[in-house]
Design a protein around this motif. Structure first.
Motif, PDB file in Angstrom:
ATOM      1  N   LEU A 102       0.854  -1.181   0.000  1.00 20.66           N
ATOM      2  CA  LEU A 102       0.000   0.000   0.000  1.00 20.66           C
ATOM      3  C   LEU A 102       0.888   1.228   0.000  1.00 20.66           C
ATOM      4  O   LEU A 102       1.903   1.274   0.672  1.00 20.66           O
ATOM      5  CB  LEU A 102      -0.880   0.020   1.255  1.00 20.66           C
ATOM      6  CG  LEU A 102      -2.070  -0.948   1.258  1.00 20.66           C
ATOM      7  CD1 LEU A 102      -2.696  -1.008   2.639  1.00 20.66           C
ATOM      8  CD2 LEU A 102      -3.102  -0.520   0.229  1.00 20.66           C
ATOM      9  N   CYS A 103       0.466   2.198  -0.772  1.00 16.78           N
ATOM     10  CA  CYS A 103       1.237   3.438  -0.767  1.00 16.78           C
ATOM     11  C   CYS A 103       1.042   4.095   0.585  1.00 16.78           C
ATOM     12  O   CYS A 103      -0.034   4.088   1.137  1.00 16.78           O
ATOM     13  CB  CYS A 103       0.759   4.374  -1.868  1.00 16.78           C
ATOM     14  SG  CYS A 103       0.941   3.620  -3.471  1.00 16.78           S
ATOM     15  N   LYS A 159      -4.260  -3.181  -3.795  1.00 15.46           N
ATOM     16  CA  LYS A 159      -5.192  -4.284  -4.070  1.00 15.46           C
ATOM     17  C   LYS A 159      -6.315  -3.855  -5.009  1.00 15.46           C
ATOM     18  O   LYS A 159      -6.674  -4.587  -5.937  1.00 15.46           O
ATOM     19  CB  LYS A 159      -5.763  -4.748  -2.718  1.00 15.46           C
ATOM     20  CG  LYS A 159      -6.385  -6.110  -2.714  1.00 15.46           C
ATOM     21  CD  LYS A 159      -6.611  -6.495  -1.245  1.00 15.46           C
ATOM     22  CE  LYS A 159      -7.326  -7.792  -0.996  1.00 15.46           C
ATOM     23  NZ  LYS A 159      -7.666  -8.690  -2.019  1.00 15.46           N
ATOM     24  N   GLY A 160      -6.848  -2.667  -4.767  1.00  7.52           N
ATOM     25  CA  GLY A 160      -7.956  -2.179  -5.588  1.00  7.52           C
ATOM     26  C   GLY A 160      -7.550  -1.999  -7.042  1.00  7.52           C
ATOM     27  O   GLY A 160      -8.312  -2.332  -7.961  1.00  7.52           O
ATOM     28  N   LEU A 173      -7.675  -4.086 -12.634  1.00  3.63           N
ATOM     29  CA  LEU A 173      -7.021  -4.681 -13.808  1.00  3.63           C
ATOM     30  C   LEU A 173      -7.605  -6.068 -14.085  1.00  3.63           C
ATOM     31  O   LEU A 173      -7.925  -6.415 -15.226  1.00  3.63           O
ATOM     32  CB  LEU A 173      -5.507  -4.783 -13.587  1.00  3.63           C
ATOM     33  CG  LEU A 173      -4.752  -5.542 -14.691  1.00  3.63           C
ATOM     34  CD1 LEU A 173      -4.802  -4.786 -16.023  1.00  3.63           C
ATOM     35  CD2 LEU A 173      -3.297  -5.810 -14.297  1.00  3.63           C
ATOM     36  N   ASN A 174      -7.767  -6.839 -13.002  1.00  4.54           N
ATOM     37  CA  ASN A 174      -8.277  -8.201 -13.156  1.00  4.54           C
ATOM     38  C   ASN A 174      -9.665  -8.190 -13.802  1.00  4.54           C
ATOM     39  O   ASN A 174      -9.950  -9.005 -14.682  1.00  4.54           O
ATOM     40  CB  ASN A 174      -8.308  -8.890 -11.780  1.00  4.54           C
ATOM     41  CG  ASN A 174      -8.406 -10.408 -11.888  1.00  4.54           C
ATOM     42  OD1 ASN A 174      -8.319 -10.969 -12.987  1.00  4.54           O
ATOM     43  ND2 ASN A 174      -8.594 -11.061 -10.754  1.00  4.54           N
ATOM     44  N   ASN A 175     -10.497  -7.231 -13.409  1.00 11.74           N
ATOM     45  CA  ASN A 175     -11.825  -7.119 -14.045  1.00 11.74           C
ATOM     46  C   ASN A 175     -11.692  -6.788 -15.522  1.00 11.74           C
ATOM     47  O   ASN A 175     -12.372  -7.365 -16.364  1.00 11.74           O
ATOM     48  CB  ASN A 175     -12.659  -6.034 -13.358  1.00 11.74           C
ATOM     49  CG  ASN A 175     -13.116  -6.489 -11.989  1.00 11.74           C
ATOM     50  OD1 ASN A 175     -13.203  -7.693 -11.726  1.00 11.74           O
ATOM     51  ND2 ASN A 175     -13.387  -5.541 -11.112  1.00 11.74           N
ATOM     52  N   THR A 176     -10.793  -5.870 -15.834  1.00 16.64           N
ATOM     53  CA  THR A 176     -10.616  -5.454 -17.230  1.00 16.64           C
ATOM     54  C   THR A 176     -10.146  -6.622 -18.094  1.00 16.64           C
ATOM     55  O   THR A 176     -10.473  -6.695 -19.271  1.00 16.64           O
ATOM     56  CB  THR A 176      -9.580  -4.307 -17.320  1.00 16.64           C
ATOM     57  OG1 THR A 176      -9.864  -3.372 -16.289  1.00 16.64           O
ATOM     58  CG2 THR A 176      -9.617  -3.621 -18.670  1.00 16.64           C
TER      59      THR A 176
END
Ligand SMILES: Cc1cc2nc3c(=O)[nH]c(=O)nc-3n(C[C@H](O)[C@H](O)[C@H](O)COP(=O)(O)OP(=O)(O)OC[C@H]3O[C@@H](n4cnc5c(N)ncnc54)[C@H](O)[C@@H]3O)c2cc1C
Ligand SMILES: *[C@@H]1O[C@H](CO)[C@@H](O)[C@H](O)[C@H]1NC(C)=O
Ligand SMILES: *[C@@H]1O[C@H](CO)[C@@H](O)[C@H](O)[C@H]1NC(C)=O
Ligand SMILES: *[C@@H]1O[C@H](CO)[C@@H](O)[C@H](O)[C@H]1NC(C)=O
Ligand SMILES: *[C@@H]1O[C@H](CO)[C@@H](O)[C@H](O)[C@H]1NC(C)=O
Length: 600
Positions: free
Chosen positions: A8-9, A54-55, A60-63
């Motif tokens: 996480l940033c 994570k978000g 990306l995974n959805n795309t």
């Protein structure tokens, strides 16, 4: 590890940005590192704060239609725990372990894994199949995450995500690359294996002065697949591929050039290319042919794998497949233990290289793989009967007989097509080996002027514990000189008569000093001997030392400046990277081959 699975940033990012501002110009998303006296701006890795959260990964995974995977190294089922950069995973699975152990050397098994490298040296071999599950399995240089792309849009999303987040991006087709270009520490991979379309046409309608037969193949198609379908046509068709049936035909092969048994007649695979559909580093879909984006078309034809764009599909000329003949020759310790006599035989065989290619033979040979051993497997006469092939090789056999050496010939046969010969006579190859690969080519002039020097270079190669694979062909015979410049392969190749691969065995998990010694031997002893003996030769980007000295000149000669400009035009930010490809001079994998960085 910090920040959970995907990091996480946090506050550190702020600190780093402040340092960046102090130093001047480090763009956001780049990580500053130091090694020795040098400063570097590096790509973003899992232990950096700029690593996507994570978000972002979920988005990306959805795309990409849920096709994003955390990469688990192939040997992991043999270990209790895989200690990955994104966290520990319990991996032990007895049945899977048995499967990976028994298939480790099977090329197609490794090819179909998401991100395996067939030459395990470049994976760092940190998770080999084992019978001791309590040992440690880490990722080594295998990629961190993989997009198993199914559509053009998935590839586009992967490129955009890597560019926007400054990730190390690798395009992976079959994983054959001898220089380790399809694996990389800390990387995101786009896997193209699902791109399996094959479409034949009797008359190419794309123009560019060609209206003959052609085939359009998806990025993941392998040689054996397209050749099998081409052979089933009436009349049987063939295209230029490598000698190895499992290499992809629209990935690294064409971008490096692509030589094979038909090279005497049609040049490199790159010479036969008619069109590419690609996505460039900016995420744009483009067509490249002689009229549209002709500069990119030229660069993709031999200008270096993974350098300018991701190929989605490629169109190549196909040809009628003529009757062909082959013959094998073996000389080993069962024939003589006398080293002087053996080398005299090698000298005789090799002294015919120019003559063989001038008579349109393709000759594949191995020297020294099992010690004092010459394995010519096979001599190929494309478009020749066995009687015609025998007539060409007879003078060599007469010379061998004259020195009184024994030898074995085998496999002498007529085939209805070259494809039938290819299926029968070419030997299968194994995956899972660990070696450093190098190589050099011999110019016609070198063989004519300095053949004794070439033979002593071969002796140097073998004495160093290395061995070699030779390929005699001429890429200048079948392609009119007026067309040589239409692909970007080194112009020197057109006068080459033998293309040699050298191999220095070294374990992928050997101590660093041993690896450094092997690399030094490859560059400064083995390949140095060949370079010195054959100053008119050059090197082939797909079968060469990753750290070839003066690689720009060795791989591309006079074409290099144009390729450099092309890289700056199509990938100015360095979204793509593959070792020793055009425009990568500023880039380095620091910290023992891990972080990819550019010097500041
Ligand atoms: C056993 C063996 C035999 C071989 N025989 C021959 C031969 O006879 N003739 C010959 O010319 N070469 C031969 N080669 C070398 C071969 O050309 C290279 O290994 C080539 O890079 C393999 O390409 P690939 O796409 O199948 O493999 P990969 O390892 O998946 O990819 C190789 C490189 O191409 C890039 N790449 C892959 N797909 C794409 C894409 N769609 N778009 C952009 N970049 C991409 C990768 O990023 C990587 O840099 C042989 C190699 C092996 C291991
Ligand atoms: C991506 O989505 C698929 C399907 O929902 C899921 O199985 C997979 O684990 C996800 N990948 C990652 C890296 O979370
Ligand atoms: C790679 O292997 C070397 C030993 O050959 C080892 O020192 C190094 O830590 C390994 N690195 C990774 C990232 O696996
Ligand atoms: C193909 O090109 C040749 C040579 O330019 C020409 O003679 C022939 O008519 C063309 N054939 C077709 C089907 O267009
Ligand atoms: C080995 O072969 C060479 C070349 O033919 C010959 O001169 C020499 O006598 C041979 N040596 C032995 C030990 O047979």
């Amino acid at each position: 590890m910090k920040g959970g699975i995907f990091g996480l940033c946090g506050a550190l990012l702020f600190v780093q940005d402040a340092i960046a501002q102090q130093l001047g110009s480090t763009p956001p998303g780049w990580v500053l590192r130091r090694q020795g006296d040098s400063g570097y701006e590096c790509k973003c890795y899992p232990d950096d704060d700029c690593w996507p959260n994570k978000g972002q990964w979920e988005k990306l995974n959805n795309t990409v239609g849920g096709n994003l995977q955390v990469n688990i190294p192939p040997g992991a089922p043999c270990y209790n725990t895989f200690k990955g950069p994104l966290g520990d995973v319990e991996t032990y699975d007895e049945a899977e372990c048995e499967k990976v152990t028994s298939n480790w050397a099977d090329e197609q098994f490794q090819i179909e894994l998401p991100a395996a490298g067939l030459w395990t040296y470049f994976t760092n071999d940190t998770c080999r199949p084992t019978t001791t599950p309590t040992d440690t399995c880490t990722l080594g240089y295998y990629p961190v995450l993989v997009i198993m792309a199914k559509t053009d849009a998935h590839i586009q999303a992967g490129i955009n995500f890597a560019r926007e987040n400054n990730l190390r991006l690798i395009i992976r087709n079959t994983g054959h690359d001898f220089l380790g270009r399809s694996v990389g520490w800390g990387s995101l991979v786009i896997n193209t294996h699902s791109f399996q379309d094959i479409k034949f046409s009797d008359t190419w309608s794309g123009g560019c002065g060609y209206n003959g037969s052609a085939v359009t193949v998806g990025a993941g198609v392998q040689a054996f697949q397209v050749l099998e379908q081409a052979n089933a046509m009436n009349p049987p068709k063939i295209m230029v591929t490598g000698e190895c049936a499992t290499v992809g035909v629209a990935g690294g092969l064409v971008q490096g050039g692509g030589h094979g048994p038909l090279t005497n007649f049609h040049g490199f695979l790159a010479d036969t290319a008619l069109e590419f559909k690609v996505i460039t580093a900016d995420g744009a879909l483009k067509t490249a042919n002689a009229k549209k984006n002709p500069d990119l078309f030229w660069g993709l034809r031999g200008g270096g794998p993974g350098a300018f764009a991701v190929i989605l599909e490629a169109t190549y000329k196909t040809f009628d497949d003529p009757p062909s003949a082959g013959i094998n020759l073996d000389i080993d310790r069962t024939h003589t233990t006398n080293a002087t006599l053996f080398w005299e035989a090698v000298r005789i065989f090799h002294g015919y290289s120019t003559y063989f290619v001038d008579n349109d033979l393709y000759v594949y040979y191995e020297l020294g793989t099992a010690g004092q051993n010459l394995h010519v497997h096979p001599f190929v006469g494309v478009g020749k009967t066995l009687a015609e092939l025998r007539a060409v090789v007879q003078p060599m056999f007469d010379d061998l007989d004259a020195i009184g050496i024994e030898y074995t010939t085998s496999g002498a046969e007529d085939f209805a097509t070259f494809y039938d010969l290819y299926q029968t006579m070419f030997e299968g190859e194994a995956a899972g080996n660990s070696a450093l690969t190098g190589g050099w080519t011999l110019g016609r002039q070198d063989v004519e002027d300095n053949h004794p020097g070439i033979i002593s270079a071969f002796q140097t190669v073998l004495a160093a514990g290395s061995f070699m694979i030779g390929h005699m062909w001429s890429a200048g015979r079948g392609v009119p000189e007026s067309q040589w410049a239409s692909s970007s392969v080194n112009p020197r190749f057109r006068n080459v008569v033998d293309k040699i691969i050298t191999l220095v065995p070294v374990a992928g998990n050997a101590p660093l000093a041993e690896k450094a010694a092997a690399q030094d031997k490859l560059t400064n002893v083995v390949d140095a001997a060949l370079r010195e003996a054959a100053p008119n030769g050059c090197a082939y980007v797909n079968e060469a030392d990753p750290y070839e000295p003066n690689w720009q000149e060795a791989f591309w000669g006079d074409n290099y400046p144009r390729l450099f400009e092309l890289r700056k035009k199509y990938d100015p930010e360095g979204v793509f990277y593959a070792v020793s490809t055009p425009g990568t001079e500023d880039w380095e994998q620091i910290e023992t081959g891990t972080r990819l960085c550019r010097k500041v």
